[in-house]
Design a protein around this motif. Sequence first.
Motif, PDB file in Angstrom:
ATOM      1  N   THR A  73     106.407 -45.251 -39.218  1.00 13.92           N
ATOM      2  CA  THR A  73     106.061 -45.635 -40.584  1.00 13.92           C
ATOM      3  C   THR A  73     105.872 -47.142 -40.685  1.00 13.92           C
ATOM      4  OG1 THR A  73     108.393 -45.764 -41.155  1.00 13.92           O
ATOM      5  CG2 THR A  73     107.282 -43.652 -41.557  1.00 13.92           C
ATOM      6  N   ALA A  74     105.284 -47.601 -41.777  1.00 15.34           N
ATOM      7  CA  ALA A  74     104.921 -49.015 -41.920  1.00 15.34           C
ATOM      8  C   ALA A  74     106.076 -49.999 -41.708  1.00 15.34           C
ATOM      9  CB  ALA A  74     104.280 -49.233 -43.295  1.00 15.34           C
ATOM     10  N   PRO A  75     107.282 -49.776 -42.284  1.00 14.58           N
ATOM     11  CA  PRO A  75     108.346 -50.770 -42.105  1.00 14.58           C
ATOM     12  C   PRO A  75     108.755 -50.993 -40.654  1.00 14.58           C
ATOM     13  CG  PRO A  75     108.867 -49.280 -43.905  1.00 14.58           C
ATOM     14  CD  PRO A  75     107.676 -48.697 -43.195  1.00 14.58           C
ATOM     15  N   ASP A  76     108.451 -50.020 -39.776  1.00 12.42           N
ATOM     16  CA  ASP A  76     108.832 -50.133 -38.369  1.00 12.42           C
ATOM     17  C   ASP A  76     107.752 -50.799 -37.519  1.00 12.42           C
ATOM     18  OD1 ASP A  76     111.291 -48.774 -38.795  1.00 12.42           O
ATOM     19  OD2 ASP A  76     110.189 -46.880 -38.844  1.00 12.42           O
ATOM     20  N   GLU A  77     106.583 -51.059 -38.093  1.00  9.55           N
ATOM     21  CA  GLU A  77     105.487 -51.649 -37.331  1.00  9.55           C
ATOM     22  C   GLU A  77     105.696 -53.152 -37.157  1.00  9.55           C
ATOM     23  OE1 GLU A  77     101.803 -50.535 -39.206  1.00  9.55           O
ATOM     24  OE2 GLU A  77     102.480 -48.470 -39.444  1.00  9.55           O
ATOM     25  N   PRO A  78     105.326 -53.684 -35.993  1.00 11.80           N
ATOM     26  CA  PRO A  78     105.543 -55.115 -35.703  1.00 11.80           C
ATOM     27  C   PRO A  78     104.993 -56.054 -36.776  1.00 11.80           C
ATOM     28  CG  PRO A  78     104.865 -53.963 -33.725  1.00 11.80           C
ATOM     29  CD  PRO A  78     104.725 -52.975 -34.846  1.00 11.80           C
ATOM     30  N   TRP A  79     103.814 -55.727 -37.322  1.00  9.56           N
ATOM     31  CA  TRP A  79     103.223 -56.629 -38.309  1.00  9.56           C
ATOM     32  C   TRP A  79     104.117 -56.792 -39.529  1.00  9.56           C
ATOM     33  CZ3 TRP A  79      99.851 -60.309 -39.002  1.00  9.56           C
ATOM     34  CH2 TRP A  79      99.520 -60.672 -40.312  1.00  9.56           C
ATOM     35  N   PHE A  80     104.709 -55.712 -39.987  1.00  9.92           N
ATOM     36  CA  PHE A  80     105.525 -55.752 -41.200  1.00  9.92           C
ATOM     37  C   PHE A  80     106.921 -56.318 -40.958  1.00  9.92           C
ATOM     38  CE2 PHE A  80     102.339 -52.477 -42.217  1.00  9.92           C
ATOM     39  CZ  PHE A  80     101.844 -53.007 -43.394  1.00  9.92           C
ATOM     40  N   GLN A  81     107.337 -56.359 -39.714  1.00 10.57           N
ATOM     41  CA  GLN A  81     108.645 -56.919 -39.414  1.00 10.57           C
ATOM     42  C   GLN A  81     108.730 -58.390 -39.816  1.00 10.57           C
ATOM     43  OE1 GLN A  81     111.474 -55.404 -38.062  1.00 10.57           O
ATOM     44  NE2 GLN A  81     110.357 -53.491 -38.418  1.00 10.57           N
ATOM     45  N   ARG A  82     107.608 -59.073 -39.807  1.00 12.02           N
ATOM     46  CA  ARG A  82     107.587 -60.486 -40.162  1.00 12.02           C
ATOM     47  C   ARG A  82     107.975 -60.710 -41.623  1.00 12.02           C
ATOM     48  NH1 ARG A  82     101.294 -62.195 -40.086  1.00 12.02           N
ATOM     49  NH2 ARG A  82     101.996 -63.754 -41.530  1.00 12.02           N
ATOM     50  N   MET A  83     107.821 -59.680 -42.437  1.00 10.90           N
ATOM     51  CA  MET A  83     108.171 -59.792 -43.846  1.00 10.90           C
ATOM     52  C   MET A  83     109.679 -59.957 -44.045  1.00 10.90           C
ATOM     53  SD  MET A  83     105.220 -59.519 -45.312  1.00 10.90           S
ATOM     54  CE  MET A  83     103.572 -58.864 -45.039  1.00 10.90           C
ATOM     55  N   PHE A 139      89.753 -45.483 -40.980  1.00 15.84           N
ATOM     56  CA  PHE A 139      90.824 -44.485 -41.000  1.00 15.84           C
ATOM     57  C   PHE A 139      90.939 -43.782 -39.650  1.00 15.84           C
ATOM     58  CE2 PHE A 139      92.462 -40.239 -41.642  1.00 15.84           C
ATOM     59  CZ  PHE A 139      93.550 -40.445 -42.466  1.00 15.84           C
ATOM     60  N   PRO A 140      92.150 -43.532 -39.163  1.00 11.70           N
ATOM     61  CA  PRO A 140      93.422 -44.003 -39.730  1.00 11.70           C
ATOM     62  C   PRO A 140      93.786 -45.386 -39.188  1.00 11.70           C
ATOM     63  CG  PRO A 140      93.849 -42.536 -37.894  1.00 11.70           C
ATOM     64  CD  PRO A 140      92.361 -42.597 -38.052  1.00 11.70           C
ATOM     65  N   ILE A 141      94.285 -46.231 -40.045  1.00 10.70           N
ATOM     66  CA  ILE A 141      94.725 -47.564 -39.628  1.00 10.70           C
ATOM     67  C   ILE A 141      96.139 -47.429 -39.072  1.00 10.70           C
ATOM     68  CG2 ILE A 141      95.204 -49.915 -40.386  1.00 10.70           C
ATOM     69  CD1 ILE A 141      93.238 -49.398 -42.713  1.00 10.70           C
ATOM     70  N   SER A 142      96.288 -47.709 -37.792  1.00  8.21           N
ATOM     71  CA  SER A 142      97.592 -47.556 -37.154  1.00  8.21           C
ATOM     72  C   SER A 142      98.183 -48.887 -36.699  1.00  8.21           C
ATOM     73  CB  SER A 142      97.482 -46.615 -35.947  1.00  8.21           C
ATOM     74  OG  SER A 142      96.536 -47.118 -35.009  1.00  8.21           O
ATOM     75  N   ASP A 143      97.341 -49.924 -36.633  1.00  8.45           N
ATOM     76  CA  ASP A 143      97.803 -51.220 -36.135  1.00  8.45           C
ATOM     77  C   ASP A 143      97.195 -52.324 -36.996  1.00  8.45           C
ATOM     78  OD1 ASP A 143      98.347 -53.566 -34.741  1.00  8.45           O
ATOM     79  OD2 ASP A 143      98.090 -52.635 -32.780  1.00  8.45           O
ATOM     80  N   VAL A 144      97.952 -52.826 -37.943  1.00  5.12           N
ATOM     81  CA  VAL A 144      97.452 -53.848 -38.867  1.00  5.12           C
ATOM     82  C   VAL A 144      97.027 -55.103 -38.112  1.00  5.12           C
ATOM     83  CG1 VAL A 144      98.116 -55.405 -40.749  1.00  5.12           C
ATOM     84  CG2 VAL A 144      98.756 -52.992 -40.846  1.00  5.12           C
TER      85      VAL A 144
END
Length: 263
Positions: free
Chosen positions: A1-11, A124-129
Motif C-alpha cells: 500500500t502507499a504508506p509502505d512505498e519508498p516515495w511516501f516514506q519521505r513524508m 494505470f496502474p501506477i506502482s512506483d511514484v
Amino acid sequence: TAPDEPWFQRMLAGYFPKRIAQRFESSLSSHPLHREIITTVVVNDMINRSGTTFVHRAIEETGAEVAQITRAYSVVREIFGLEQLWAGLEALDNKVSTEAQHAGYQEIRRLVDRATRWFVDVRFPISDVAAEIERFGPTLAELSPRITTLVRGAELADIESESLRLAALGLPDELAAHLAELLSTFLPLDVVEIANASSHSAAEIAALHFALSDQFYVDEMLTCITRLPRDDRWSTLARAAMRHDVYAALSAITTSVVRNTDV
C-alpha cells in the motif's frame, strides 16, 4: 500500500520538528504509527490543495481506487513544481486581494484535475511514484519554460489574455504568466509517451504536437467543452469525458503523423 512505498516514506520526516527528525532519523520508520502518520500527511495535503471533492470526483471520472488517485496526484505535484507555485501564492497573504490568490489557486487545481486523471487513465496502474516522476519530470522541466514558444494561435492568445487577467487582479507579472501557462504544460505528458515510443526527441514531438493542436483547433474545442453546463453529476462527468477524448484524439493524431511521415 502507499504508506509502505519508498516515495511516501519521505513524508514521515517532514511530519516531525526538524531537530527530532534529525535526532531520530534511523528510528522513524519503526514508529508504531508511521503508516498512519504518512497517510494523514498525504491525504491532508491532497485535500487542502485540491479541494474536499477532488478524490470523489476523480474516482467517479476514472473508476480508480483511492490509492491510484493518491499516487497520480503525488506525481503531478512533483513534476509540475506545484509546491513552488503554492508557496508563491501563500507569500502574497495580506499583500494582494483574496480574489487574486483564489484565481491563482484555481489555475493550479484545473491542472491537478486534468493531469491526475491523465495519469490514472494512461499510466494505470501506477506502482512506483518515484519512477513516474523520473519518467516525466525531466521533459516537463525542459519544455515547460518554453511553452509560449510552442503554443500557437488561439492557445497562445488565451495564455496572454489569462496572464493579463491574473496580473490585473494583483498577482506579480512573473507568477501570473506562469499560472496562465499551466494548462498548456499539460500537453507534454502525451509528448513523453509519444517520444518514448519513437526515435524522436521530446522537443521534436512537442513542436509537432502543438502545431497539430493549433491545426485542429483543439484549444477552441476545449473552450467550448468548458462552456457546457455542469448542472448535475452526469453533465459534469460528460464534460470531463469529452475533454479526455479531445486530448486522446490529439495524441492519436500526433502518433499517426510520427509513424507515417518523415517528421
